[in-house]
Design a protein around this motif. Structure first.
Motif, PDB file in Angstrom:
ATOM      1  N   SER A 164       2.642  26.290  75.607  1.00 44.58           N
ATOM      2  CA  SER A 164       1.843  26.585  74.020  1.00 44.58           C
ATOM      3  C   SER A 164       2.744  27.990  73.477  1.00 44.58           C
ATOM      4  O   SER A 164       2.967  28.825  74.378  1.00 44.58           O
ATOM      5  N   GLU A 165       2.876  27.733  72.769  1.00 45.64           N
ATOM      6  CA  GLU A 165       3.310  28.425  71.139  1.00 45.64           C
ATOM      7  C   GLU A 165       3.263  28.007  70.147  1.00 45.64           C
ATOM      8  O   GLU A 165       3.151  27.721  69.337  1.00 45.64           O
ATOM      9  N   ILE A 166       3.160  29.694  69.323  1.00 50.24           N
ATOM     10  CA  ILE A 166       2.753  29.862  68.145  1.00 50.24           C
ATOM     11  C   ILE A 166       4.051  30.473  67.837  1.00 50.24           C
ATOM     12  O   ILE A 166       4.221  31.564  68.178  1.00 50.24           O
ATOM     13  N   ASN A 167       4.824  30.154  66.499  1.00 50.60           N
ATOM     14  CA  ASN A 167       6.053  31.028  66.004  1.00 50.60           C
ATOM     15  C   ASN A 167       5.943  30.759  64.429  1.00 50.60           C
ATOM     16  O   ASN A 167       5.713  29.795  64.189  1.00 50.60           O
ATOM     17  N   VAL A 168       5.952  31.671  64.424  1.00 44.94           N
ATOM     18  CA  VAL A 168       5.808  32.162  62.951  1.00 44.94           C
ATOM     19  C   VAL A 168       6.976  32.641  62.485  1.00 44.94           C
ATOM     20  O   VAL A 168       7.308  34.090  62.820  1.00 44.94           O
ATOM     21  N   GLU A 169       7.977  32.455  61.096  1.00 43.99           N
ATOM     22  CA  GLU A 169       9.050  32.803  61.857  1.00 43.99           C
ATOM     23  C   GLU A 169       9.629  33.184  60.078  1.00 43.99           C
ATOM     24  O   GLU A 169       9.667  31.972  58.754  1.00 43.99           O
ATOM     25  N   GLY A 170       9.607  34.355  59.546  1.00 45.81           N
ATOM     26  CA  GLY A 170       9.954  34.948  57.814  1.00 45.81           C
ATOM     27  C   GLY A 170       8.983  34.114  56.962  1.00 45.81           C
ATOM     28  O   GLY A 170       9.460  33.692  55.976  1.00 45.81           O
ATOM     29  N   VAL A 171       6.993  34.362  57.443  1.00 50.79           N
ATOM     30  CA  VAL A 171       6.508  33.685  56.289  1.00 50.79           C
ATOM     31  C   VAL A 171       6.101  34.605  55.360  1.00 50.79           C
ATOM     32  O   VAL A 171       5.908  35.388  55.441  1.00 50.79           O
ATOM     33  N   SER A 172       5.923  34.110  54.271  1.00 58.51           N
ATOM     34  CA  SER A 172       5.186  34.815  52.908  1.00 58.51           C
ATOM     35  C   SER A 172       4.732  33.375  51.813  1.00 58.51           C
ATOM     36  O   SER A 172       4.459  32.823  52.068  1.00 58.51           O
ATOM     37  N   LEU A 173       3.170  33.848  51.727  1.00 58.96           N
ATOM     38  CA  LEU A 173       2.513  33.480  51.042  1.00 58.96           C
ATOM     39  C   LEU A 173       1.947  33.847  49.982  1.00 58.96           C
ATOM     40  O   LEU A 173       1.339  34.440  49.894  1.00 58.96           O
ATOM     41  N   GLU A 174       1.998  33.230  49.002  1.00 61.53           N
ATOM     42  CA  GLU A 174       1.821  33.885  47.391  1.00 61.53           C
ATOM     43  C   GLU A 174       0.783  32.604  46.362  1.00 61.53           C
ATOM     44  O   GLU A 174       0.090  31.524  46.853  1.00 61.53           O
ATOM     45  N   PHE A 175      -1.278  33.418  46.495  1.00 61.28           N
ATOM     46  CA  PHE A 175      -1.666  32.818  45.193  1.00 61.28           C
ATOM     47  C   PHE A 175      -1.024  33.758  44.682  1.00 61.28           C
ATOM     48  O   PHE A 175      -0.912  34.578  43.996  1.00 61.28           O
ATOM     49  N   LYS A 176      -2.109  33.197  42.894  1.00 61.75           N
ATOM     50  CA  LYS A 176      -2.108  32.673  41.796  1.00 61.75           C
ATOM     51  C   LYS A 176      -3.424  33.847  41.535  1.00 61.75           C
ATOM     52  O   LYS A 176      -4.637  32.928  41.692  1.00 61.75           O
ATOM     53  N   LEU A 177      -3.525  34.846  40.524  1.00 61.49           N
ATOM     54  CA  LEU A 177      -4.352  35.680  40.685  1.00 61.49           C
ATOM     55  C   LEU A 177      -4.971  35.101  39.347  1.00 61.49           C
ATOM     56  O   LEU A 177      -4.492  35.882  37.973  1.00 61.49           O
ATOM     57  N   TYR A 178      -5.991  34.452  38.938  1.00 60.64           N
ATOM     58  CA  TYR A 178      -6.129  34.148  37.727  1.00 60.64           C
ATOM     59  C   TYR A 178      -7.029  35.084  36.645  1.00 60.64           C
ATOM     60  O   TYR A 178      -8.179  35.544  37.523  1.00 60.64           O
ATOM     61  N   GLN A 179      -7.218  35.990  35.494  1.00 60.95           N
ATOM     62  CA  GLN A 179      -8.017  36.989  34.881  1.00 60.95           C
ATOM     63  C   GLN A 179      -8.672  36.358  34.368  1.00 60.95           C
ATOM     64  O   GLN A 179      -8.676  37.238  33.206  1.00 60.95           O
ATOM     65  N   ASP A 180      -8.933  35.891  34.263  1.00 60.41           N
ATOM     66  CA  ASP A 180      -9.550  34.678  32.453  1.00 60.41           C
ATOM     67  C   ASP A 180     -10.765  35.781  32.727  1.00 60.41           C
ATOM     68  O   ASP A 180     -11.410  36.052  31.634  1.00 60.41           O
ATOM     69  N   LYS A 181     -11.943  36.492  34.537  1.00 58.54           N
ATOM     70  CA  LYS A 181     -12.955  36.937  33.699  1.00 58.54           C
ATOM     71  C   LYS A 181     -12.869  37.995  33.197  1.00 58.54           C
ATOM     72  O   LYS A 181     -14.127  38.790  32.459  1.00 58.54           O
ATOM     73  N   HIS A 182     -11.846  38.208  32.740  1.00 56.79           N
ATOM     74  CA  HIS A 182     -11.815  39.460  32.311  1.00 56.79           C
ATOM     75  C   HIS A 182     -11.504  39.304  30.370  1.00 56.79           C
ATOM     76  O   HIS A 182     -11.244  40.244  29.536  1.00 56.79           O
ATOM     77  N   THR A 183     -11.168  37.890  30.270  1.00 60.10           N
ATOM     78  CA  THR A 183     -10.492  37.951  28.808  1.00 60.10           C
ATOM     79  C   THR A 183     -12.112  37.385  28.334  1.00 60.10           C
ATOM     80  O   THR A 183     -12.744  36.020  28.997  1.00 60.10           O
ATOM     81  N   SER A 184     -13.097  37.940  27.566  1.00 62.36           N
ATOM     82  CA  SER A 184     -14.061  37.148  26.476  1.00 62.36           C
ATOM     83  C   SER A 184     -13.489  35.369  25.309  1.00 62.36           C
ATOM     84  O   SER A 184     -12.474  35.937  25.610  1.00 62.36           O
ATOM     85  N   ILE A 185     -14.861  35.358  25.502  1.00 61.21           N
ATOM     86  CA  ILE A 185     -14.571  33.688  24.100  1.00 61.21           C
ATOM     87  C   ILE A 185     -14.227  34.563  24.107  1.00 61.21           C
ATOM     88  O   ILE A 185     -13.106  34.253  22.867  1.00 61.21           O
ATOM     89  N   LYS A 186     -14.411  35.913  22.443  1.00 57.46           N
ATOM     90  CA  LYS A 186     -13.952  35.945  21.676  1.00 57.46           C
ATOM     91  C   LYS A 186     -12.433  36.846  22.075  1.00 57.46           C
ATOM     92  O   LYS A 186     -11.759  36.746  19.973  1.00 57.46           O
ATOM     93  N   GLU A 187     -12.494  37.455  23.029  1.00 54.38           N
ATOM     94  CA  GLU A 187     -11.325  38.150  23.263  1.00 54.38           C
ATOM     95  C   GLU A 187     -10.065  36.940  23.173  1.00 54.38           C
ATOM     96  O   GLU A 187      -8.784  36.551  22.880  1.00 54.38           O
ATOM     97  N   LYS A 188     -10.511  35.309  23.497  1.00 58.25           N
ATOM     98  CA  LYS A 188      -9.674  34.692  23.321  1.00 58.25           C
ATOM     99  C   LYS A 188      -8.947  33.870  22.234  1.00 58.25           C
ATOM    100  O   LYS A 188      -7.732  33.678  22.008  1.00 58.25           O
ATOM    101  N   PHE A 189     -10.428  33.659  21.599  1.00 54.41           N
ATOM    102  CA  PHE A 189     -10.315  33.453  20.204  1.00 54.41           C
ATOM    103  C   PHE A 189      -9.255  34.428  19.268  1.00 54.41           C
ATOM    104  O   PHE A 189      -8.231  33.636  18.689  1.00 54.41           O
ATOM    105  N   ALA A 190      -8.852  35.288  19.618  1.00 54.08           N
ATOM    106  CA  ALA A 190      -8.520  36.286  18.304  1.00 54.08           C
ATOM    107  C   ALA A 190      -7.089  36.225  18.886  1.00 54.08           C
ATOM    108  O   ALA A 190      -6.240  36.116  18.398  1.00 54.08           O
ATOM    109  N   LEU A 191      -7.198  35.790  20.418  1.00 48.12           N
ATOM    110  CA  LEU A 191      -5.393  35.592  20.471  1.00 48.12           C
ATOM    111  C   LEU A 191      -4.607  34.229  19.675  1.00 48.12           C
ATOM    112  O   LEU A 191      -3.766  33.995  20.291  1.00 48.12           O
ATOM    113  N   MET A 192      -5.578  33.253  20.307  1.00 47.99           N
ATOM    114  CA  MET A 192      -5.166  31.863  20.000  1.00 47.99           C
ATOM    115  C   MET A 192      -4.725  32.204  18.495  1.00 47.99           C
ATOM    116  O   MET A 192      -3.671  31.616  18.097  1.00 47.99           O
TER     117      MET A 192
END
Ligand SMILES: Nc1ncnc2c1ncn2[C@@H]1O[C@H](COP(=O)(O)OP(=O)(O)OP(=O)(O)O)[C@@H](O)[C@H]1O
Length: 248
Positions: free
Chosen positions: A5-33
């Motif tokens: 039995s063996e576990i081998n992890v070699e040079g592993v990097s893992l990226e998540f994408k963080l969505y920050q929509d919760k910080h943008t209100s609908i009003k702010e989104k309209f203004a951006l649009m």
């Protein structure tokens, strides 16, 4: 039993994408649009950064680190729930993962039926499943509830059942994430006893916990994760001492 039995992890990097929509209100989104701009792009976040490790039979590895250090992400990558962005993961031996209590259960069917379902997913054969059924009912002491749909179970009952199923037939590689939050004292004591006797020279335990006492009792090697990287990997006492003095 697979002596290799063996576990081998070699040079592993893992990226998540963080969505920050919760910080943008609908009003702010309209203004951006109206200004012809878009909502902020998701931020990149590396939950694992160039992680390499090799775990062989006979090793009982505890993983420690602050909240968000990447411990659970590392376990999920080893169990192939997450695909690494870079690097490779190789696992030799049958893995019994216990990552999220009750994650593999079907709520509408009984505990007994879930024993068969989960056991089959873990790859147990029919004769093994029959043996497991008896063994699990005995270990959990849940005779009275075993034919009740699991949606009526408490967290502690879920935990007992999941732990008993995963460990009923000696798995080659047992992977546990913060297993004991919410269990009653008697079950925790019995589960720890089983884990201590579980690991012999032909199997691997990988165990994430914030309970350093438990890690000290069960593990012969500790990996300290810090901001997605391995900060230290070595004998239990040495790494725990450094972690407790320099960490958190
Ligand atoms: N599915 C996901 N999507 C985006 N980010 C995630 C996801 N899962 C985890 N993360 C982030 O990755 C980082 C590592 O999380 P992880 O759960 O591996 O940490 P941990 O060391 O197990 O923490 P804890 O001790 O709190 O359980 C955290 O910042 C977390 O917010």
């Amino acid at each position: 039993m697979n002596e290799l039995s063996e576990i081998n992890v070699e040079g592993v990097s893992l990226e998540f994408k963080l969505y920050q929509d919760k910080h943008t209100s609908i009003k702010e989104k309209f203004a951006l649009m109206l200004r012809g701009q878009h909502s902020p792009q998701p931020k990149q976040f590396w939950a694992l950064k160039d992680v390499s490790l090799n775990i062989v039979h006979g090793e009982r590895v505890g993983i420690v680190g602050h909240n968000g250090a990447g411990k659970s992400t590392l376990l999920k990558t080893i169990c192939r729930i997450y695909e690494p962005t870079f690097g490779t993961v190789r696992v030799a031996g049958k893995v019994a993962p216990l990552l999220e209590i009750g994650a593999g259960f079907q709520p509408e069917i009984s505990g007994r039926e879930n024993i068969y379902l989960n056991g089959a997913i873990l790859g147990y054969t029919r004769p093994q499943l029959e043996k497991i059924e008896r063994e699990v009912i005995e270990f959990t002491g849940m005779q009275d509830f075993i034919d009740t749909p699991v949606k009526y179970y408490s967290t502690g009952m879920y935990m007992k059942l999941a732990f008993a199923i995963a460990t009923a037939v000696h798995p080659e590689i047992l992977i546990l994430d913060e297993l004991f939050a919410g269990g009653d004292a008697e079950f925790i004591a019995r589960a720890q006893e089983r884990m201590a006797s579980f690991v012999d020279n032909s199997s691997i335990l990988v165990f994430v916990s914030h309970q350093t006492d438990l890690i000290r009792r069960l593990c012969n090697r500790v990996i300290w994760m810090d901001h997605g990287q391995i900060r230290e990997d070595g004998p239990t006492e040495q790494v725990l001492t450094n972690y407790l003095h320099k960490g958190e």
